[in-house]
Design a protein around this motif. Structure first.
Motif: not given
Length: 88
Positions: A6-26, A28-36
């Protein structure tokens, strides 16, 4: 489906250029329950994510089901359950 998938998919869809991502979602256990929304996943990214999940995991996700995806955990639980059921 694993958290790393899921991290890989989210990072793919939030970054226009996957080669130079503007941000990365990792997730954590807490993040699993944070809203999108809190994770800054916008509606276009959500739509792209649904299409990827449908193709990659061979699960049909209706608009009504997708609307219920509020957190990464919701997505993981849904896809895992559907994949185990072999639902298409």
């Amino acid at each position: 489906m694993e958290k790393a998938d899921l991290e890989m998919i989210l990072n793919r869809v939030i970054n226009e250029d996957p080669d130079t991502p503007s941000r990365v979602i990792a997730l954590s256990a807490e993040d699993l329950d944070r809203s999108l929304d809190e994770l800054e996943v916008d509606s276009l990214a959500k739509a792209e994510m649904i299409a990827i999940l449908d193709d990659q995991y061979e699960v049909d996700i209706s608009d009504a089901e997708a609307a219920k995806f509020a957190t990464p955990r919701d997505i993981l639980d849904f896809v895992t359950t559907r994949a185990e059921q072999g639902a298409r």
